[in-house]
Design a protein around this motif. Sequence first.
Motif, PDB file in Angstrom:
ATOM      1  N   TYR A   1      -2.451  -9.073  12.869  1.00 48.08           N
ATOM      2  CA  TYR A   1      -1.467  -8.314  12.079  1.00 48.08           C
ATOM      3  C   TYR A   1      -0.221  -9.138  11.754  1.00 48.08           C
ATOM      4  O   TYR A   1       0.776  -8.590  11.316  1.00 48.08           O
ATOM      5  CB  TYR A   1      -1.065  -7.045  12.848  1.00 48.08           C
ATOM      6  CG  TYR A   1      -2.225  -6.106  13.068  1.00 48.08           C
ATOM      7  CD1 TYR A   1      -2.619  -5.219  12.072  1.00 48.08           C
ATOM      8  CD2 TYR A   1      -2.939  -6.115  14.265  1.00 48.08           C
ATOM      9  CE1 TYR A   1      -3.695  -4.353  12.253  1.00 48.08           C
ATOM     10  CE2 TYR A   1      -4.019  -5.252  14.463  1.00 48.08           C
ATOM     11  CZ  TYR A   1      -4.393  -4.382  13.456  1.00 48.08           C
ATOM     12  OH  TYR A   1      -5.450  -3.533  13.638  1.00 48.08           O
TER      13      TYR A   1
ATOM     14  N   GLN B   1       1.458  -8.653   8.378  1.00 47.20           N
ATOM     15  CA  GLN B   1       1.482  -7.279   7.875  1.00 47.20           C
ATOM     16  C   GLN B   1       2.798  -6.647   8.317  1.00 47.20           C
ATOM     17  O   GLN B   1       3.257  -6.890   9.430  1.00 47.20           O
ATOM     18  CB  GLN B   1       0.306  -6.473   8.447  1.00 47.20           C
ATOM     19  CG  GLN B   1      -1.051  -6.990   8.016  1.00 47.20           C
ATOM     20  CD  GLN B   1      -2.170  -6.027   8.362  1.00 47.20           C
ATOM     21  OE1 GLN B   1      -2.044  -4.827   8.153  1.00 47.20           O
ATOM     22  NE2 GLN B   1      -3.274  -6.549   8.880  1.00 47.20           N
TER      23      GLN B   1
ATOM     24  N   VAL C   1      -7.788  -6.979   1.159  1.00 51.99           N
ATOM     25  CA  VAL C   1      -7.459  -5.563   1.054  1.00 51.99           C
ATOM     26  C   VAL C   1      -8.604  -4.902   0.280  1.00 51.99           C
ATOM     27  O   VAL C   1      -8.862  -5.245  -0.873  1.00 51.99           O
ATOM     28  CB  VAL C   1      -6.099  -5.370   0.342  1.00 51.99           C
ATOM     29  CG1 VAL C   1      -5.819  -3.898   0.111  1.00 51.99           C
ATOM     30  CG2 VAL C   1      -4.987  -5.998   1.177  1.00 51.99           C
TER      31      VAL C   1
ATOM     32  N   VAL D   1       4.068  -5.592  11.793  1.00 57.72           N
ATOM     33  CA  VAL D   1       3.188  -4.719  12.570  1.00 57.72           C
ATOM     34  C   VAL D   1       2.858  -5.338  13.926  1.00 57.72           C
ATOM     35  O   VAL D   1       2.845  -4.652  14.953  1.00 57.72           O
ATOM     36  CB  VAL D   1       1.885  -4.421  11.770  1.00 57.72           C
ATOM     37  CG1 VAL D   1       0.874  -3.673  12.621  1.00 57.72           C
ATOM     38  CG2 VAL D   1       2.215  -3.630  10.500  1.00 57.72           C
TER      39      VAL D   1
ATOM     40  N   HIS E   1       2.607  -1.892   4.671  1.00 56.50           N
ATOM     41  CA  HIS E   1       2.152  -0.506   4.846  1.00 56.50           C
ATOM     42  C   HIS E   1       3.319   0.424   4.515  1.00 56.50           C
ATOM     43  O   HIS E   1       4.217   0.622   5.330  1.00 56.50           O
ATOM     44  CB  HIS E   1       1.666  -0.285   6.278  1.00 56.50           C
ATOM     45  CG  HIS E   1       0.449  -1.096   6.619  1.00 56.50           C
ATOM     46  ND1 HIS E   1      -0.834  -0.611   6.483  1.00 56.50           N
ATOM     47  CD2 HIS E   1       0.326  -2.381   7.062  1.00 56.50           C
ATOM     48  CE1 HIS E   1      -1.690  -1.560   6.844  1.00 56.50           C
ATOM     49  NE2 HIS E   1      -1.014  -2.637   7.193  1.00 56.50           N
TER      50      HIS E   1
ATOM     51  N   LEU F   1      -5.042   3.163   8.272  1.00 54.63           N
ATOM     52  CA  LEU F   1      -5.361   1.722   8.276  1.00 54.63           C
ATOM     53  C   LEU F   1      -4.913   1.041   9.569  1.00 54.63           C
ATOM     54  O   LEU F   1      -5.354  -0.073   9.865  1.00 54.63           O
ATOM     55  CB  LEU F   1      -4.697   1.044   7.074  1.00 54.63           C
ATOM     56  CG  LEU F   1      -5.205   1.504   5.710  1.00 54.63           C
ATOM     57  CD1 LEU F   1      -4.332   0.956   4.592  1.00 54.63           C
ATOM     58  CD2 LEU F   1      -6.664   1.095   5.496  1.00 54.63           C
ATOM     59  N   LEU F   2      -4.004   1.686  10.312  1.00 54.99           N
ATOM     60  CA  LEU F   2      -3.497   1.142  11.582  1.00 54.99           C
ATOM     61  C   LEU F   2      -3.770   2.188  12.665  1.00 54.99           C
ATOM     62  O   LEU F   2      -2.863   2.918  13.082  1.00 54.99           O
ATOM     63  CB  LEU F   2      -1.990   0.856  11.461  1.00 54.99           C
ATOM     64  CG  LEU F   2      -1.565  -0.112  10.344  1.00 54.99           C
ATOM     65  CD1 LEU F   2      -0.047  -0.122  10.186  1.00 54.99           C
ATOM     66  CD2 LEU F   2      -2.086  -1.523  10.603  1.00 54.99           C
TER      67      LEU F   2
ATOM     68  N   ILE G   1       0.864  -1.181   0.000  1.00 54.49           N
ATOM     69  CA  ILE G   1       0.000   0.000   0.000  1.00 54.49           C
ATOM     70  C   ILE G   1       0.902   1.233   0.000  1.00 54.49           C
ATOM     71  O   ILE G   1       1.610   1.502   0.967  1.00 54.49           O
ATOM     72  CB  ILE G   1      -0.940   0.009   1.220  1.00 54.49           C
ATOM     73  CG1 ILE G   1      -1.719  -1.315   1.295  1.00 54.49           C
ATOM     74  CG2 ILE G   1      -1.900   1.189   1.152  1.00 54.49           C
ATOM     75  CD1 ILE G   1      -2.444  -1.535   2.615  1.00 54.49           C
TER      76      ILE G   1
ATOM     77  N   ALA H   1      -0.075   6.240   7.732  1.00 54.26           N
ATOM     78  CA  ALA H   1      -0.123   4.862   8.253  1.00 54.26           C
ATOM     79  C   ALA H   1      -1.296   4.635   9.199  1.00 54.26           C
ATOM     80  O   ALA H   1      -1.921   3.571   9.186  1.00 54.26           O
ATOM     81  CB  ALA H   1       1.193   4.519   8.947  1.00 54.26           C
TER      82      ALA H   1
ATOM     83  N   ILE I   1       5.480  -2.992   8.102  1.00 52.68           N
ATOM     84  CA  ILE I   1       5.476  -1.534   7.951  1.00 52.68           C
ATOM     85  C   ILE I   1       6.902  -1.009   7.829  1.00 52.68           C
ATOM     86  O   ILE I   1       7.832  -1.538   8.447  1.00 52.68           O
ATOM     87  CB  ILE I   1       4.752  -0.859   9.147  1.00 52.68           C
ATOM     88  CG1 ILE I   1       4.626   0.658   8.912  1.00 52.68           C
ATOM     89  CG2 ILE I   1       5.459  -1.145  10.494  1.00 52.68           C
ATOM     90  CD1 ILE I   1       3.680   1.364   9.877  1.00 52.68           C
TER      91      ILE I   1
ATOM     92  N   THR J   1       2.920   3.665   3.719  1.00 54.48           N
ATOM     93  CA  THR J   1       2.028   4.829   3.647  1.00 54.48           C
ATOM     94  C   THR J   1       2.553   6.003   4.461  1.00 54.48           C
ATOM     95  O   THR J   1       1.892   7.039   4.542  1.00 54.48           O
ATOM     96  CB  THR J   1       0.639   4.434   4.165  1.00 54.48           C
ATOM     97  OG1 THR J   1       0.811   3.709   5.396  1.00 54.48           O
ATOM     98  CG2 THR J   1      -0.095   3.543   3.183  1.00 54.48           C
TER      99      THR J   1
ATOM    100  N   VAL K   1       0.692  -8.070   3.692  1.00 51.17           N
ATOM    101  CA  VAL K   1       0.386  -6.664   3.411  1.00 51.17           C
ATOM    102  C   VAL K   1       1.547  -5.799   3.897  1.00 51.17           C
ATOM    103  O   VAL K   1       2.048  -6.002   5.008  1.00 51.17           O
ATOM    104  CB  VAL K   1      -0.915  -6.229   4.138  1.00 51.17           C
ATOM    105  CG1 VAL K   1      -1.183  -4.739   3.925  1.00 51.17           C
ATOM    106  CG2 VAL K   1      -2.098  -7.057   3.650  1.00 51.17           C
TER     107      VAL K   1
END
Length: 467
Positions: free
Chosen positions: A412, A415, A249, A399, A263, A272-273, A47, A269, A417, A265, A261
């Motif tokens: 998570y 996921q 997603v 995450v 992140h 979505l988190l 993402i 961030a 990050i 972003t 996934v």
Amino acid sequence: MHPAPPAKLPSRNPTRSFWIDSSPDANPLAGEGSQDPLPSEADVCIIGSGITGVGVAYHLIELLNNASFSVKRPLSIVILEARDFCQNGGHLTPTAFPKFAQRQALFNTLEAIKSYKLEQYTVSLLVKIIEENGWASDIDLVEGGHINILFTEKEAKNKRKDFDMARQAQLNLDGVEWLSKEEVEEEYGAPYPGFRKPGYNVWPLKLVTKLYQHAPAHAGQYTSLSLHTRTPVTAVRHEAANDSSTYTVVTNRGSIPCSRVIHATNAYASHLLPFLAGPDGIIPTRGQVMATRASVGADQIKIPSWSGNEGFVYWFPRPVTHDTEKPLIIIGGSRDATAPSYELYVDDDSETHPLVGKALREFLPPVFEGKYDPNSEPEMEWTGIMGYTKMGDPFVGPVADSLVANPDRDLYKKQYIAAGYASHGMTRAFGCADVIAQMILADISNIEWKEPDWLPQRYLTWNRRVE
């Protein structure tokens, strides 16, 4: 103080930036995949299509091409972007030694050294990729060095202390050179001392475009890669795993079942988190930039990039196309003009702040007398949203590992990050993306992830607990 709300989705009508809007061909991937059907499923959903998101895809493809195991089927990677492709700005100058004393006191000597090693690794890796692929002129790579100008005695003293302690700790300080007030004035026309360090400038969007275009060309038999811009992700849902897809997603154009996934972003961030909203997480912070014309030629402006005012302002000239052209200067910062808010918790880049605009307009003319017209207006002015953290360092890793006390932690598990670069994205993100790609490869191939010797321990999510 009220708890900070999670970040909103990126604004639909951002200010027009030099990097994206100054020429019609600056962003050939702007709307890439925005009309194409979404894949029916993906192994890795990234993402964000900035330097982190594209960096994860780039590194993952390189790693899989060099891996010693065979995959049963190609790994499908999809990048989803809320707006047009890649909103990156900035320059490519690794921090040399500032803040060393503070970091050494807060953490330890090795951890302090790694703060700089990571930035040096990231920049040298990007420059190597640029040079090996012959992209230098396409992306306007300039190796002009960077000058930190020191306006006050106090600032000069603090920087000297950082330098002395860094040298004592044997930090690599190659290419750092102290400049007296007379030297700076004679060469550049500013009556202040400073120090010069190695550094580069690039057109960030063009660099990320090249990295993205390079990736599918090298995907080979092990990976497939697709990009869908103008496809904001509104939720990541955990599904009870009865098959290999653990997540759904959800986007405005449909949903994609997905095993992992990422992140990428940054400032957004917490959209979505939501547990990353607030001072212990990632704080959206608006940065303002403008493009203004010097009133003298490139022979007087020269080519280094600069920073000053305790690092609150940075500026650099764009390359000129002919000798008589007066250089366009990109200047950004001056958030201190909005103190005490400093534009923290602002996630809207559809407008500029008048006080910051005034400070940026008034900054250069008195520093370089006669080289900038105090009455001239910028050619473009824009904002972008940075991701700050309390520690000034990003979150990197799974995450779930930052959620030790959270009952939803298991949701998570797959996921990841890499976000919260605190305005040092260009010199940190591509290296952090490399870490995420290595973690995913280790997970896929059931081997233990090995920590690179240039990565600060404190970046890792298991050392960064959020409630």
